[in-house]
Enzyme design. Sequence first.
Site, PDB file in Angstrom:
ATOM      1  N   GLY A 155      -0.397  -3.753   7.378  1.00 51.70           N
ATOM      2  CA  GLY A 155      -0.396  -2.967   6.156  1.00 51.70           C
ATOM      3  C   GLY A 155      -0.149  -3.705   4.856  1.00 51.70           C
ATOM      4  N   GLU A 156       0.455  -4.877   4.932  1.00 51.57           N
ATOM      5  CA  GLU A 156       0.870  -5.470   3.669  1.00 51.57           C
ATOM      6  C   GLU A 156      -0.211  -6.329   3.010  1.00 51.57           C
ATOM      7  OE1 GLU A 156       4.866  -6.695   5.370  1.00 51.57           O
ATOM      8  OE2 GLU A 156       3.678  -5.184   6.375  1.00 51.57           O
ATOM      9  N   ALA A 157      -0.260  -6.193   1.685  1.00 51.67           N
ATOM     10  CA  ALA A 157      -1.323  -6.827   0.920  1.00 51.67           C
ATOM     11  C   ALA A 157      -1.396  -8.341   1.140  1.00 51.67           C
ATOM     12  CB  ALA A 157      -1.134  -6.524  -0.565  1.00 51.67           C
TER      13      ALA A 157
END
Length: 396
Positions: A155-157
Site C-alpha cells: 500500500g505505501e507509495a
Amino acid sequence: MMVVVVVFSDFAEEEKMELERLKMHKETLLEDIEKLKNQIENVMADIQGFKSAEDNKIQEREKRFSSGKKKFNMDPKKGVKYLVENELLDWKAEPVAEFLYKEEGLNKTAIGEFLGEREEMNLLILKAFVDLHEFSHLNLVQALRQFLWSFRLPGEAQKIDRMMEAFATRYCNCIPGVFQSTDTCYILSFAIIMLNTSLHNPNVKDKTTLERFISMNRGINNGSDLPDDLLTNLYNSIRNEPFKIPEDDGNDLTHTFFNPDREGWLLKLGGRVKTWKRRWFILTDNCLYYFEYTTDKEPRGIIPLENLCVREVSFPRKPYCLELYNPNSRGQRIKACKTETDGRVVEGKHQSYTICAAAAEERDDWIESIRASITKDPFYDLVSIRKKKVINKTPE
Ligand SMILES: *[C@@H]1O[C@H](CO)[C@@H](O)[C@H](O)[C@H]1NC(C)=O
Ligand SMILES: *[C@@H]1O[C@H](CO)[C@@H](O)[C@H](O)[C@H]1NC(C)=O
Ligand SMILES: *[C@@H]1O[C@H](CO)[C@@H](O)[C@H](O)[C@H]1NC(C)=O
C-alpha cells in the site's frame, strides 16, 4: 581273487575317507554360507535402516519446508528467517527471489510485503525477483499484466515507487530502444494503471478516451512523443481486458495507492504542559485520531488534517519527531478537539502538534502517510517529478 578283494576293500576305505572329507567340507561350506547369510541380513537391515532414516530426513525436511511457507504467509519476514535457519533456503538474493517467484502456495500479499521492505537485502531480492521476469516480446501492458500478477503491490507509495522503478528498469533492459529513459516507461506504466481504473471501475464516470490518453502522454519520451500506434495498442489492450491483480478484494490498485491509513503508538507533546504522552494514533479519512489505549472507543483527540502540513523535527533526546502545522496562519490554533478527563469535548490548544516516533523509518512512514492523506494523491508527486525531468529534454 584275494588280491581283488583287498584292492576292493582298500578302495572302499579310501572312498569312505574321501566321503568323510567331502562331508566335512560341505559342513564348513554350509557354516560359511550361514555366516554370509547372517552378514547379508545384517547389511540389509543396515541399508534398510539407513534408507528409512533418509526417508525420514526427507519427510522431516518437507514438513519443515511447508511449515516455513505457512509462517511466510502469516509473517513473511519470520517465514524466511525460519527457512534460512533450517537450511531450507539460502540467504542470498537469487535463491530467495526464485523462492518467491516460483514456489507455489505463497500468499501474494505476503510476497509484496517482503519485496517492499527497505532493507538492503530486500532491495537486492527485489531486483533479482524482477530480473526473473522475461519481458522480451511483450508490449508494456502485457509485461505489466505479468508483473502485477506475480505479487500484490503493497500500500505505501515509496514501496510502490521502488517496485515500479525496478519494473521499468527491467522492461527497458529487455526491450531496449522503445523508451528513451526508464522514467518514460515508469510514467507510462502509471498512466496505464490509472487508465485501467478509469475504464473498468464503475465508480469512475468520466472515462478516459483514446485521444485524452494520447495527449496525457505527450512529450514523455525525453521531450518527444511516443508513436500514436504504440499508445493506441496499449489503450485497446486495457479496454478489452482489465488488469487482474492477485487477492483482488474489490479495492483496485487505485484504492491501494490512495489508502494511507496507518496506526501505532507515538509520543505526543502536550499543548500547554510540555510533557510527552504515549498515545495510540490512527490515521484515517484525512484525520488523525489519538487514544489513550488501543481498546478505547472514544479518542482523546481528533486532528483534521485539512490545510495542515507535516515536516520532520528533532529534539535533543527525541530525534525522530514530526510536526503538524498550518503554513497559512502561523501562531494560530489548529482546529482540533480533545476530550478532557471529565468527558467534556473542548477545542484543541495547539499551534502545532509535535509527535515522536521510536525510529527514523517509523517517523518517515508516518510523514509519508500523513502527506498522502493530505494531498490525497502521493503518486501525483512521484510521477510529476519524473514528468518534468523527461518532458524538458530536447528531442534527439
Ligand atoms: C493473503 O493474505 C492477505 C493479508 O494477510 C489476506 O487478506 C488474504 O486473504 C490471504 N489470501 C489467501 C489466499 O490466503
Ligand atoms: C533521457 O533522459 C534521461 C534523464 O531524464 C537520460 O538519463 C537519458 O540518457 C536520456 N535518453 C536519451 C536517449 O537521451
Ligand atoms: C483494474 O480495474 C479493475 C476494476 O476496477 C480492478 O478490479 C483491478 O484491480 C484493476 N487493476 C489494477 C492493476 O489496478
